[in-house]
Design an enzyme around this catalytic site. Structure first.
Site, PDB file in Angstrom:
ATOM      1  N   TYR A  16      50.631  42.121  47.473  1.00 47.42           N
ATOM      2  CA  TYR A  16      49.723  41.740  48.545  1.00 47.42           C
ATOM      3  C   TYR A  16      50.493  41.185  49.735  1.00 47.42           C
ATOM      4  CZ  TYR A  16      45.544  39.553  50.633  1.00 47.42           C
ATOM      5  OH  TYR A  16      44.524  39.195  51.458  1.00 47.42           O
ATOM      6  N   SER A  40      47.126  37.382  56.138  1.00 45.98           N
ATOM      7  CA  SER A  40      47.051  36.440  55.030  1.00 45.98           C
ATOM      8  C   SER A  40      48.101  35.356  55.170  1.00 45.98           C
ATOM      9  CB  SER A  40      47.261  37.199  53.713  1.00 45.98           C
ATOM     10  OG  SER A  40      47.508  36.325  52.637  1.00 45.98           O
TER      11      SER A  40
END
Length: 270
Positions: free
Chosen positions: A164, A151
């Site tokens: 996350y 990510s």
């Protein structure tokens, strides 16, 4: 010789029922790969598999828990029984949840450790465990490809998504570690890499990035302003990079994280 050829490769995809995962599954199937979708809900698995089969593609759906090693070992045996090998593993499963996200009226001290642990289990362990189970088959075969999903929140401190971010950062480290382990101890024909998608609108983040009328939220506008291409990504824009990493075209590439982000990771915002 077509360096990008993946015909008859057996590709296992966790999270293959989502917007990005299903797009990748269809692309690889179109290129001649045999697709195995692993998911948590039989209904969504069936929908994805039926869509692939309706287009003439070969596909198998299996319901399994990616956090349960025994469940995945049973899944591995089903795949080997049918196809005799596993060529590709795409660890596309992942996600976030509210308690591991810092809202605009909160600080880091409002973080829920239970939610943080759940998100870590999904994004880190949900990559580690499938890599161990299906990677073991690749070690026996002396060849295979693992592609993990990272990510933009790893390299840059993107606000709010602390759980996350941390779990994906750990997953990137595991990607490099696994790449070295497989190449040095088993075969240099086993490659482990990751892609780092930029910002794509999916079911999990749609309300965060867009309003009901389709306009961008403040956060959506902030992302666009920090993306040189000035748009969000389209799901199919991951497919070329993934095919490259699955194929012989990348046979000397392992341990990398490839950004697919419209320039987001290169831009300072100034």
């Amino acid at each position: 010789m077509n360096l990008f050829d993946i015909k008859n490769k057996v590709a296992v995809i966790t999270g293959g029922t989502g917007i990005l995962g299903s797009s990748i599954a269809e692309h690889l199937a179109f290129q001649g790969a045999k697709i195995v979708i692993i998911g948590r809900q039989q209904e969504t698995i069936n929908t994805t598999i039926d869509s692939l089969k309706s287009k003439g593609y070969e596909a198998l759906g299996i319901m399994a828990n990616i956090l349960d090693k025994t469940s995945l070992m049973e899944t591995r045996e089903k795949i080997i029984s049918q196809y005799k090998k596993i060529d590709i593993l795409l660890n596309a499963a992942g996600g976030n949840m509210p308690g591991a996200t810092i809202n605009v009226d909160q600080t880091i001290f409002d973080l829920s450790m239970d939610a943080f642990q759940t998100v870590t289990d999904l994004n880190l362990n949900g990559t580690v465990i499938p890599s161990l189970v299906f990677g073991e088959q690749m070690a026996q075969q002396k060849e295979g490809v693992i592609i993990n999903f990272s990510s933009m929140t790893v390299e840059r401190a993107v606000t709010r998504v602390v759980g996350y971010s941390a779990s994906k950062a750990a997953m990137e480290n595991f990607t490099r570690w696994m790449a070295v382990e497989m190449a040095t101890k088993f075969s240099n024909n086993i490659r482990v890499n990751a892609i780092a998608p930029g910002f794509f609108i999916g079911n999990q983040n749609r309300k965060l990035l867009t309003n009901e009328d389709g306009s961008y939220t403040d956060r959506g506008n902030s992302i666009i302003n920090n993306t040189p291409m000035k748009r969000f990504g389209e799901a199919d824009e991951l497919n070329g990079a993934i095919q490259f990493l699955c194929s012989e075209a990348s046979r000397f590439v392992t341990g990398i994280v490839l950004p697919i982000d419209g320039g987001f990771s290169s831009f300072s915002g100034v």
